[in-house]
Design a protein around this motif. Structure first.
Motif, PDB file in Angstrom:
ATOM      1  N   ASP A 138      30.548  -6.898  10.645  1.00  0.00           N
ATOM      2  CA  ASP A 138      31.915  -7.419  10.527  1.00  0.00           C
ATOM      3  C   ASP A 138      32.675  -6.764   9.380  1.00  0.00           C
ATOM      4  O   ASP A 138      33.764  -7.199   9.017  1.00  0.00           O
ATOM      5  CB  ASP A 138      31.906  -8.937  10.358  1.00  0.00           C
ATOM      6  N   GLY A 139      32.086  -5.711   8.795  1.00  0.00           N
ATOM      7  CA  GLY A 139      32.750  -5.015   7.705  1.00  0.00           C
ATOM      8  C   GLY A 139      32.524  -5.633   6.344  1.00  0.00           C
ATOM      9  O   GLY A 139      32.987  -5.105   5.335  1.00  0.00           O
ATOM     10  N   SER A 140      31.801  -6.756   6.296  1.00  0.00           N
ATOM     11  CA  SER A 140      31.565  -7.438   5.027  1.00  0.00           C
ATOM     12  C   SER A 140      30.393  -6.803   4.281  1.00  0.00           C
ATOM     13  O   SER A 140      29.581  -6.073   4.858  1.00  0.00           O
ATOM     14  CB  SER A 140      31.264  -8.920   5.267  1.00  0.00           C
ATOM     15  N   GLU A 141      30.299  -7.104   2.993  1.00  0.00           N
ATOM     16  CA  GLU A 141      29.170  -6.620   2.196  1.00  0.00           C
ATOM     17  C   GLU A 141      27.865  -7.248   2.679  1.00  0.00           C
ATOM     18  O   GLU A 141      26.809  -6.619   2.611  1.00  0.00           O
ATOM     19  CB  GLU A 141      29.393  -6.941   0.714  1.00  0.00           C
ATOM     20  N   LEU A 142      27.947  -8.482   3.170  1.00  0.00           N
ATOM     21  CA  LEU A 142      26.746  -9.139   3.682  1.00  0.00           C
ATOM     22  C   LEU A 142      26.169  -8.397   4.879  1.00  0.00           C
ATOM     23  O   LEU A 142      24.961  -8.188   4.971  1.00  0.00           O
ATOM     24  CB  LEU A 142      27.058 -10.585   4.067  1.00  0.00           C
ATOM     25  N   SER A 143      27.034  -8.002   5.805  1.00  0.00           N
ATOM     26  CA  SER A 143      26.528  -7.306   6.989  1.00  0.00           C
ATOM     27  C   SER A 143      25.965  -5.933   6.624  1.00  0.00           C
ATOM     28  O   SER A 143      25.006  -5.464   7.224  1.00  0.00           O
ATOM     29  CB  SER A 143      27.632  -7.169   8.047  1.00  0.00           C
ATOM     30  N   LYS A 144      26.533  -5.293   5.595  1.00  0.00           N
ATOM     31  CA  LYS A 144      25.986  -4.015   5.131  1.00  0.00           C
ATOM     32  C   LYS A 144      24.623  -4.228   4.470  1.00  0.00           C
ATOM     33  O   LYS A 144      23.701  -3.440   4.663  1.00  0.00           O
ATOM     34  CB  LYS A 144      26.950  -3.356   4.136  1.00  0.00           C
ATOM     35  N   GLU A 145      24.508  -5.296   3.685  1.00  0.00           N
ATOM     36  CA  GLU A 145      23.233  -5.623   3.046  1.00  0.00           C
ATOM     37  C   GLU A 145      22.175  -5.907   4.100  1.00  0.00           C
ATOM     38  O   GLU A 145      21.026  -5.452   4.007  1.00  0.00           O
ATOM     39  CB  GLU A 145      23.415  -6.846   2.142  1.00  0.00           C
ATOM     40  N   GLY A 146      22.561  -6.651   5.128  1.00  0.00           N
ATOM     41  CA  GLY A 146      21.642  -6.944   6.209  1.00  0.00           C
ATOM     42  C   GLY A 146      21.225  -5.698   6.963  1.00  0.00           C
ATOM     43  O   GLY A 146      20.058  -5.534   7.330  1.00  0.00           O
ATOM     44  N   PHE A 147      22.170  -4.803   7.186  1.00  0.00           N
ATOM     45  CA  PHE A 147      21.870  -3.573   7.913  1.00  0.00           C
ATOM     46  C   PHE A 147      20.900  -2.702   7.099  1.00  0.00           C
ATOM     47  O   PHE A 147      19.996  -2.080   7.661  1.00  0.00           O
ATOM     48  CB  PHE A 147      23.157  -2.793   8.202  1.00  0.00           C
ATOM     49  N   THR A 148      21.075  -2.662   5.782  1.00  0.00           N
ATOM     50  CA  THR A 148      20.156  -1.929   4.909  1.00  0.00           C
ATOM     51  C   THR A 148      18.745  -2.480   5.041  1.00  0.00           C
ATOM     52  O   THR A 148      17.764  -1.724   5.134  1.00  0.00           O
ATOM     53  CB  THR A 148      20.614  -2.025   3.439  1.00  0.00           C
ATOM     54  N   TYR A 149      18.637  -3.802   5.054  1.00  0.00           N
ATOM     55  CA  TYR A 149      17.342  -4.458   5.246  1.00  0.00           C
ATOM     56  C   TYR A 149      16.748  -4.065   6.597  1.00  0.00           C
ATOM     57  O   TYR A 149      15.564  -3.724   6.707  1.00  0.00           O
ATOM     58  CB  TYR A 149      17.522  -5.968   5.160  1.00  0.00           C
ATOM     59  N   LEU A 150      17.573  -4.115   7.647  1.00  0.00           N
ATOM     60  CA  LEU A 150      17.093  -3.857   9.003  1.00  0.00           C
ATOM     61  C   LEU A 150      16.480  -2.469   9.145  1.00  0.00           C
ATOM     62  O   LEU A 150      15.336  -2.330   9.596  1.00  0.00           O
ATOM     63  CB  LEU A 150      18.248  -4.023   9.995  1.00  0.00           C
TER      64      LEU A 150
END
Length: 256
Positions: A138-150
Motif C-alpha cells: 500500500d506504499g506504507s513503511e509497514l508494507s515495505k518492512e513486511g516485504f523485506t521480511y518476506l
C-alpha cells in the motif's frame, strides 16, 4: 532460527507442517507445540515422522492448558512459542467465514510474530517446488518492512508478485522500493483498479480468485490493538482460499 507450529488433532497439523517446511530455512528448528489436557502419542509420532521425511529438525513439546478451551489452548501455544523464541508461528484451520477457528483465531490475533495460517486444499501447493506469493502493498513503511521480511524468508526460485489497489486517496508508487535477494524473482509492481462496490479485503480475495497461480497471500497487519488484525487482514484471513502469511508490525526477528 526457530519456527513454531501449533499441533492440533487430526491430519491438519501434518498438512500445516508440510506447508511450513517450505518456508523454514535450512538449519532452523521447528517447535511443534501440542497444547492439550492429555498427551497424544500417535499424533506426536505422526508429526515427528513427517518432519523426519521432510528433512527438518523438530522439537515436540507438550503443554497442559488450565481448561480445554480455544483461548486457553491458544495462550499455551503463544507462551511456549515465545519461550523458544519462534520467529514464525504456523497454524492450520478448516474453518471459513467470520472466524479462523477457536484456536487459530486467537493465535493469529494475539501473536507478536508473523503467522502463517493454512487452510483449504494444499495438494497442488505441496506439489510445487517453487512458490508464487501474492504480496499486498500500500506504499506504507509497514508494507515495505513486511516485504523485506518476506523476501529474506523465501527459498531460491520462489516468485513474489507485489500488487497494490488503485483508486484510493494515496498516490500509487512506481515500485516497491525494496531490494530482494538475487535468487528470488520479484515481478514488477502490479497495479489493480479497485472495485468500488467491494471493500479492500474483498478486492484482494477477488485477485486471488481470478488468478489461480498464487500459492500464498502475504499481508502486513497494522495490529492497532492486541487482538485486532485490522479489517482488511481479518477479511483475507477468513476468506482466502490459499494460506495467509500475516506480518506483524515491527518484528523482523533475526533480520534486525
Amino acid at each position: 532460527m526457530s519456527v513454531g507450529i501449533a499441533v492440533l488433532p487430526g491430519d491438519l497439523s501434518v498438512v500445516a507442517l508440510n506447508v511450513l517446511s517450505k518456508f523454514t530455512p535450512k538449519g532452523a528448528t521447528i517447535q511443534a507445540i501440542h497444547c492439550s489436557p492429555k498427551p497424544d502419542l500417535n499424533l506426536q509420532t505422526q508429526v515427528e515422522s513427517q518432519a523426519l521425511s521432510l528433512g527438518k529438525e523438530v522439537n515436540y513439546t507438550e503443554v497442559r492448558p488450565k481448561e480445554n478451551e480455544g483461548a486457553e489452548i491458544a495462550d499455551g501455544v503463544l507462551k511456549t512459542s515465545m519461550k523458544y523464541g519462534c520467529e514464525l508461528l504456523c497454524i492450520a484451520t478448516k474453518h471459513n467465514g467470520d472466524r479462523a477457528g477457536r484456536v487459530s483465531d486467537p493465535i493469529a490475533r494475539q501473536s507478536c510474530v508473523p503467522v502463517l495460517v493454512v487452510r483449504g486444499n494444499t495438494r497442488e501447493f505441496l506439489a510445487k517446488s517453487n512458490k508464487t506469493i501474492l504480496a499486498c502493498m500500500d506504499g506504507s513503511e509497514l508494507s515495505k518492512e513486511g516485504f523485506t521480511y518476506l523476501v529474506k524468508h523465501l527459498n531460491p526460485g520462489d516468485v513474489v508478485q507485489p500488487f497494490i489497489l488503485s483508486g484510493g486517496d494515496k498516490d500509487v508508487p512506481k515500485d516497491i522500493g525494496v531490494q530482494a535477494p538475487a535468487d528470488i524473482t520479484v515481478k514488477p509492481l502490479l497495479v489493480i483498479s479497485r472495485d468500488v462496490d467491494l471493500n479492500v479485503g474483498q478486492n484482494i480475495c477477488k485477485v486471488l480468485n481470478e488468478v489461480v497461480d498464487y500459492d500464498v497471500l502475504f499481508i502486513s497487519s497494522t495490529r492497532k490493538r492486541k487482538e485486532d488484525l485490522g479489517s482488511v487482514t481479518s477479511y483475507c484471513l477468513y476468506h482466502s482460499a490459499v494460506p495467509v502469511w500475516v506480518y506483524k508490525t515491527g518484528r523482523l526477528g533475526s533480520l534486525q
